[in-house]
Design an enzyme around this catalytic site. Sequence first.
Site, mmCIF file in Angstrom:
data_model
loop_
_atom_site.group_PDB
_atom_site.id
_atom_site.type_symbol
_atom_site.label_atom_id
_atom_site.label_comp_id
_atom_site.label_asym_id
_atom_site.label_seq_id
_atom_site.Cartn_x
_atom_site.Cartn_y
_atom_site.Cartn_z
ATOM 1 N N VAL A 65 28.569 10.314 -31.765
ATOM 2 C CA VAL A 65 28.691 8.540 -30.635
ATOM 3 C C VAL A 65 26.688 8.501 -31.331
ATOM 4 O O VAL A 65 26.353 7.571 -30.580
ATOM 5 C CB VAL A 65 27.644 9.480 -29.281
ATOM 6 C CG1 VAL A 65 28.851 9.990 -28.813
ATOM 7 C CG2 VAL A 65 26.750 11.270 -29.522
ATOM 8 N N TYR A 158 15.616 19.628 -25.598
ATOM 9 C CA TYR A 158 16.248 19.480 -24.736
ATOM 10 C C TYR A 158 16.105 18.789 -23.548
ATOM 11 O O TYR A 158 17.068 17.523 -23.264
ATOM 12 C CB TYR A 158 16.972 21.027 -24.702
ATOM 13 C CG TYR A 158 18.495 20.486 -24.173
ATOM 14 C CD1 TYR A 158 19.913 19.853 -24.622
ATOM 15 C CD2 TYR A 158 19.038 21.479 -22.541
ATOM 16 C CE1 TYR A 158 20.829 20.361 -23.874
ATOM 17 C CE2 TYR A 158 19.987 20.958 -22.222
ATOM 18 C CZ TYR A 158 20.955 20.912 -22.464
ATOM 19 O OH TYR A 158 22.097 20.798 -21.676
ATOM 20 N N LYS A 162 17.192 15.206 -21.594
ATOM 21 C CA LYS A 162 17.951 15.052 -20.961
ATOM 22 C C LYS A 162 16.529 14.447 -19.608
ATOM 23 O O LYS A 162 16.888 13.710 -18.850
ATOM 24 C CB LYS A 162 18.574 16.989 -19.947
ATOM 25 C CG LYS A 162 19.069 16.834 -21.030
ATOM 26 C CD LYS A 162 20.452 16.306 -21.263
ATOM 27 C CE LYS A 162 22.010 16.693 -21.904
ATOM 28 N NZ LYS A 162 22.446 16.300 -22.380
ATOM 29 N N VAL A 191 27.212 25.736 -16.802
ATOM 30 C CA VAL A 191 28.311 25.835 -16.664
ATOM 31 C C VAL A 191 28.882 26.498 -18.237
ATOM 32 O O VAL A 191 28.960 26.377 -19.619
ATOM 33 C CB VAL A 191 29.106 24.039 -17.323
ATOM 34 C CG1 VAL A 191 30.468 24.096 -16.934
ATOM 35 C CG2 VAL A 191 27.882 23.898 -16.103
HETATM 36 N N1 LIG Z 1 26.876 23.802 -20.395
HETATM 37 C C1 LIG Z 1 26.263 23.486 -19.792
HETATM 38 O O1 LIG Z 1 25.840 24.860 -19.163
HETATM 39 C C2 LIG Z 1 25.590 22.700 -20.006
HETATM 40 C C3 LIG Z 1 24.888 22.122 -18.435
HETATM 41 C C4 LIG Z 1 24.696 21.200 -18.121
HETATM 42 C C5 LIG Z 1 24.304 19.839 -19.421
HETATM 43 N N2 LIG Z 1 25.676 20.126 -19.882
HETATM 44 C C6 LIG Z 1 25.669 18.969 -21.180
HETATM 45 O O2 LIG Z 1 26.864 19.010 -20.495
HETATM 46 C C7 LIG Z 1 27.853 17.526 -22.278
HETATM 47 C C8 LIG Z 1 28.648 18.400 -21.980
HETATM 48 O O3 LIG Z 1 28.015 19.921 -22.995
HETATM 49 P P1 LIG Z 1 29.388 21.000 -23.379
HETATM 50 O O4 LIG Z 1 28.792 22.546 -22.538
HETATM 51 O O5 LIG Z 1 30.215 20.589 -22.653
HETATM 52 O O6 LIG Z 1 29.538 21.651 -24.227
HETATM 53 P P2 LIG Z 1 30.576 21.532 -25.441
HETATM 54 O O7 LIG Z 1 29.337 22.128 -27.061
HETATM 55 O O8 LIG Z 1 31.444 23.186 -25.664
HETATM 56 O O9 LIG Z 1 30.799 19.828 -26.016
HETATM 57 C C9 LIG Z 1 30.210 19.387 -26.196
HETATM 58 C C10 LIG Z 1 31.355 18.292 -27.157
HETATM 59 O O10 LIG Z 1 30.353 17.501 -27.853
HETATM 60 C C11 LIG Z 1 30.867 17.563 -28.860
HETATM 61 N N3 LIG Z 1 29.900 16.319 -29.795
HETATM 62 C C12 LIG Z 1 29.020 17.315 -30.326
HETATM 63 N N4 LIG Z 1 28.153 16.254 -30.881
HETATM 64 C C13 LIG Z 1 29.129 15.396 -30.981
HETATM 65 C C14 LIG Z 1 28.730 13.909 -31.488
HETATM 66 N N5 LIG Z 1 27.645 13.616 -32.252
HETATM 67 N N6 LIG Z 1 29.199 13.041 -31.345
HETATM 68 C C15 LIG Z 1 30.218 13.621 -30.218
HETATM 69 N N7 LIG Z 1 31.279 14.100 -30.128
HETATM 70 C C16 LIG Z 1 30.224 15.406 -30.278
HETATM 71 C C17 LIG Z 1 31.844 18.603 -29.249
HETATM 72 O O11 LIG Z 1 32.248 18.458 -30.503
HETATM 73 C C18 LIG Z 1 32.125 18.928 -27.991
HETATM 74 O O12 LIG Z 1 33.121 18.712 -27.935
HETATM 75 C C19 LIG Z 1 26.226 17.708 -22.914
HETATM 76 O O13 LIG Z 1 25.895 16.546 -22.467
HETATM 77 C C20 LIG Z 1 25.508 18.893 -22.464
HETATM 78 O O14 LIG Z 1 24.159 19.114 -22.370
HETATM 79 C C21 LIG Z 1 25.983 21.299 -20.426
#
Ligand SMILES: NC(=O)c1ccc[n+]([C@@H]2O[C@H](COP(=O)([O-])OP(=O)(O)OC[C@H]3O[C@@H](n4cnc5c(N)ncnc54)[C@H](O)[C@@H]3O)[C@@H](O)[C@H]2O)c1
Length: 295
Positions: A65, A158, A162, A191
């Site tokens: 991205v 972070y 956000k 999550v």
């Molecule tokens: N898990 C949580 O507790 C939580 C809470 C709030 C927000 N989020 C947000 O949810 C979103 C998804 O995260 P997640 O928890 O599923 O984490 P995750 O690490 O399980 O999944 C993230 C995905 O993004 C991909 N990724 C990483 N860098 C990338 C890049 N430069 N280009 C394209 N893809 C890339 C990874 O390969 C992975 O498949 C994120 O934006 C995260 O900040 C997560």
Amino acid sequence: MSNEFAGKTAIISGAAGGIGFALAEALAKQGMNIVMGDIDNMALTESGGALREQGFDVLTCALDVTDYSQWEDIVASAKEKFGKVHMVVNNAGVGGSPGKVEDAEHETWRWVMDVNVMGVLYGAQACVPAIKEHGEGGWVLNVASMAGMMGMPYAGAYCASKAAVVSMTESWMAELKPFGIHTSVLCPAFVKTRIHESYRNRQQKYAVAAEKRIDKEKLKAGAQAATKAVESGIPATMLAERVVEALQSEQTYIYTHPNYRKVTSGRFKAIDSAFEDAEQSAVVGHLINDEIVTF
Ligand SMILES: NC(=O)c1ccc[n+]([C@@H]2O[C@H](COP(=O)([O-])OP(=O)(O)OC[C@H]3O[C@@H](n4cnc5c(N)ncnc54)[C@H](O)[C@@H]3O)[C@@H](O)[C@H]2O)c1
């Protein structure tokens, strides 16, 4: 299947795992054509295969991205396969590593900002023209976090990234509404995903020179706390069902953890009550009845 999603096309970044994959599956079940983008090619092949096994006709595309040209490519591929683009889910995000402000690694901040902020801008910039061009309207869904609604000690990069996503979404909501594009921001608390292992996908361009790296021991306690918190999180499938429900009723701020309301209300109360100090100010208090200027 007849609903507002059926037959329409969604591009989802970071769709190889975690929240992105759960959203891909949930939207496919709603009858959407799914275009999955991710930096992790192996995981992407596997997760694309898992959806195809369920009978969904998904397209998988390599996508970092932080590279705008790869966004242009994924939009072109989506249009070639499915004809139109209706939705972008700017989900890809990384956690960075918690640490003290004086220890901040500049490369880590740049990585977090490039993926979490510029990645969202690039996604919208590449997809919005494709959504506008068919006139059928659509969706921009940006994945922020509860961390975008509050600062947290040792997690400045972070939280800042956000908070930027929340702000960008608020700016785009009114801008895109006349085109029938519903813009919303997802703010989950924890999550159960692999977010605490985000370093696995860190690009070489953000590598920190060995002599500048923070001592791992200093980060250990924060990393352990983050792992524990993420592992106690809700399942990504529950989050995805909640998102479908929220999009169906055109919610703009999408929360998945109603128990966190006290966090935002405490912060907003503090922000609001600070105006009382300004109203009492000998310097600016007289401005209270002046017009509000916007543009
Ligand atoms: N898990 C949580 O507790 C939580 C809470 C709030 C927000 N989020 C947000 O949810 C979103 C998804 O995260 P997640 O928890 O599923 O984490 P995750 O690490 O399980 O999944 C993230 C995905 O993004 C991909 N990724 C990483 N860098 C990338 C890049 N430069 N280009 C394209 N893809 C890339 C990874 O390969 C992975 O498949 C994120 O934006 C995260 O900040 C997560």
